[in-house]
Scaffold this motif. Structure first.
Motif, PDB file in Angstrom:
ATOM      1  N   THR A 108       0.783  -1.232  -0.035  1.00 44.24           N
ATOM      2  CA  THR A 108      -0.122   0.002   0.028  1.00 44.24           C
ATOM      3  C   THR A 108       1.008   1.051   0.052  1.00 44.24           C
ATOM      4  N   VAL A 109       1.796   1.218   1.092  1.00 46.56           N
ATOM      5  CA  VAL A 109       2.728   2.555   1.142  1.00 46.56           C
ATOM      6  C   VAL A 109       3.353   2.638  -0.120  1.00 46.56           C
ATOM      7  N   LEU A 110       4.337   1.689  -0.422  1.00 48.14           N
ATOM      8  CA  LEU A 110       5.562   2.120  -1.362  1.00 48.14           C
ATOM      9  C   LEU A 110       4.761   2.241  -2.904  1.00 48.14           C
ATOM     10  N   PRO A 111       3.765   1.472  -3.185  1.00 44.32           N
ATOM     11  CA  PRO A 111       3.265   1.701  -4.381  1.00 44.32           C
ATOM     12  C   PRO A 111       2.540   3.187  -4.608  1.00 44.32           C
ATOM     13  N   ASN A 112       1.914   3.499  -3.461  1.00 42.25           N
ATOM     14  CA  ASN A 112       1.134   4.750  -3.501  1.00 42.25           C
ATOM     15  C   ASN A 112       2.272   5.972  -3.466  1.00 42.25           C
ATOM     16  N   LEU A 113       3.404   5.956  -2.760  1.00 44.14           N
ATOM     17  CA  LEU A 113       4.259   6.833  -2.641  1.00 44.14           C
ATOM     18  C   LEU A 113       4.967   7.129  -4.568  1.00 44.14           C
ATOM     19  N   PHE A 123       0.681  25.619  -7.575  1.00 47.10           N
ATOM     20  CA  PHE A 123      -0.302  26.871  -7.876  1.00 47.10           C
ATOM     21  C   PHE A 123      -1.720  26.631  -8.066  1.00 47.10           C
ATOM     22  N   ALA A 124      -2.109  25.220  -7.921  1.00 46.93           N
ATOM     23  CA  ALA A 124      -3.399  24.976  -7.649  1.00 46.93           C
ATOM     24  C   ALA A 124      -4.227  25.157  -6.417  1.00 46.93           C
ATOM     25  N   LYS A 125      -5.267  25.846  -6.381  1.00 50.31           N
ATOM     26  CA  LYS A 125      -5.781  26.156  -5.238  1.00 50.31           C
ATOM     27  C   LYS A 125      -6.618  24.823  -4.526  1.00 50.31           C
ATOM     28  N   GLU A 126      -7.043  24.218  -5.215  1.00 48.70           N
ATOM     29  CA  GLU A 126      -7.773  23.039  -4.701  1.00 48.70           C
ATOM     30  C   GLU A 126      -6.934  21.837  -4.908  1.00 48.70           C
ATOM     31  N   ILE A 127      -6.846  20.889  -3.990  1.00 49.17           N
ATOM     32  CA  ILE A 127      -5.985  19.743  -4.072  1.00 49.17           C
ATOM     33  C   ILE A 127      -6.831  18.671  -5.051  1.00 49.17           C
ATOM     34  N   PRO A 128      -6.340  17.951  -6.162  1.00 49.91           N
ATOM     35  CA  PRO A 128      -6.902  17.103  -6.887  1.00 49.91           C
ATOM     36  C   PRO A 128      -7.512  15.830  -6.252  1.00 49.91           C
ATOM     37  N   GLU A 129      -8.527  15.421  -6.565  1.00 47.51           N
ATOM     38  CA  GLU A 129      -9.407  14.417  -5.598  1.00 47.51           C
ATOM     39  C   GLU A 129      -8.557  13.233  -5.586  1.00 47.51           C
ATOM     40  N   SER A 130      -7.843  12.770  -6.529  1.00 46.55           N
ATOM     41  CA  SER A 130      -6.863  11.503  -6.633  1.00 46.55           C
ATOM     42  C   SER A 130      -5.607  11.841  -5.564  1.00 46.55           C
ATOM     43  N   LEU A 131      -5.165  12.986  -5.426  1.00 49.03           N
ATOM     44  CA  LEU A 131      -4.097  13.358  -4.706  1.00 49.03           C
ATOM     45  C   LEU A 131      -4.681  13.273  -3.090  1.00 49.03           C
ATOM     46  N   LYS A 132      -5.798  13.674  -3.108  1.00 52.43           N
ATOM     47  CA  LYS A 132      -6.396  13.869  -1.627  1.00 52.43           C
ATOM     48  C   LYS A 132      -6.520  12.411  -1.133  1.00 52.43           C
ATOM     49  N   ARG A 133      -7.201  11.563  -1.768  1.00 50.39           N
ATOM     50  CA  ARG A 133      -7.315  10.213  -1.672  1.00 50.39           C
ATOM     51  C   ARG A 133      -6.142   9.640  -1.435  1.00 50.39           C
ATOM     52  N   SER A 134      -5.070   9.757  -2.089  1.00 48.42           N
ATOM     53  CA  SER A 134      -3.809   9.107  -2.155  1.00 48.42           C
ATOM     54  C   SER A 134      -3.196   9.366  -0.709  1.00 48.42           C
ATOM     55  N   THR A 135      -3.137  10.764  -0.170  1.00 53.32           N
ATOM     56  CA  THR A 135      -2.766  11.357   0.905  1.00 53.32           C
ATOM     57  C   THR A 135      -3.468  10.642   2.108  1.00 53.32           C
ATOM     58  N   LEU A 136      -4.701  10.671   2.261  1.00 51.42           N
ATOM     59  CA  LEU A 136      -5.477  10.122   3.196  1.00 51.42           C
ATOM     60  C   LEU A 136      -5.186   8.656   3.414  1.00 51.42           C
ATOM     61  N   GLU A 137      -5.291   7.928   2.156  1.00 49.73           N
ATOM     62  CA  GLU A 137      -4.741   6.487   2.251  1.00 49.73           C
ATOM     63  C   GLU A 137      -3.213   6.282   2.854  1.00 49.73           C
ATOM     64  N   LEU A 138      -2.486   6.993   2.456  1.00 43.37           N
ATOM     65  CA  LEU A 138      -1.167   6.892   2.984  1.00 43.37           C
ATOM     66  C   LEU A 138      -0.880   7.077   4.535  1.00 43.37           C
ATOM     67  N   ALA A 139      -1.565   8.143   5.017  1.00 47.54           N
ATOM     68  CA  ALA A 139      -1.601   8.341   6.319  1.00 47.54           C
ATOM     69  C   ALA A 139      -2.335   7.266   7.266  1.00 47.54           C
ATOM     70  N   SER A 140      -3.441   6.782   6.491  1.00 43.32           N
ATOM     71  CA  SER A 140      -4.155   5.619   7.308  1.00 43.32           C
ATOM     72  C   SER A 140      -3.285   4.403   7.204  1.00 43.32           C
TER      73      SER A 140
END
Length: 170
Positions: A108-113, A123-140
């Protein structure tokens, strides 16, 4: 024989503590996503930038971390090989938790990273949904690994306690 058991348990505790320490260094990013609701875009961007830096880790460090992880797992298996009831219970549980943590990290962690934390446009104000999901998955996933490795330490402490405070007739 008791000295050899003490050495083996010391290696297991060292390896497990070392790996826990590595996971705890991610607290700076994981706390922004899991423990401080709501997970705002600003916090998720900060965590994603941290994970990007981690994804760029030198291969030499990764080999060292793998060496420690394999050494700890091998040592637990070595302790388990003795076949005593205490070893089967404490070391059997330890190897299950240790292997679970390694499996989550490797699958999970290594492939996600590697797949999701590439150079990030700030420069993007909103974080892309896929990166948001990946970040939360990594923390979990870091949390799952930390809890499993803490269980290994608890089982090894239980083993030590049972060996040193066992039957008073011994």
């Amino acid at each position: 024989m008791a000295a050899m058991n003490g050495t083996r348990v010391s290696v297991v505790v060292f390896a497990t503590s070392f790996l826990l320490g590595l996971l705890f260094t991610h607290w700076i990013a994981d706390s922004l996503t899991l423990w401080k609701p709501p997970a705002t875009d600003e916090r998720l961007w900060m965590a994603a930038r941290y994970y990007f830096v981690i994804a760029q880790t030198s291969i030499g460090f990764l080999y060292f971390f793998a060496f420690v992880a394999i050494g700890g797992g091998f040592t637990i298996l070595w302790c388990l090989r003795e076949g005593e009831a205490g070893n089967l219970m404490f070391d059997g549980g330890s190897i299950f938790l240790y292997a679970s943590a390694l499996a989550v990290y490797m699958h999970t962690v290594l492939p996600n990273l590697n797949a999701n934390f590439v150079p990030i446009s700030e420069f993007a104000k909103e974080i892309p949904e896929s990166l948001k999901r990946s970040t939360l998955e990594l923390a979990s996933s870091h949390l799952v690994c930390s809890v499993a490795l803490t269980g290994v330490l608890a089982l090894q402490a239980g083993r030590w306690w049972s060996e040193n405070n066992g039957d008073p007739d011994d």
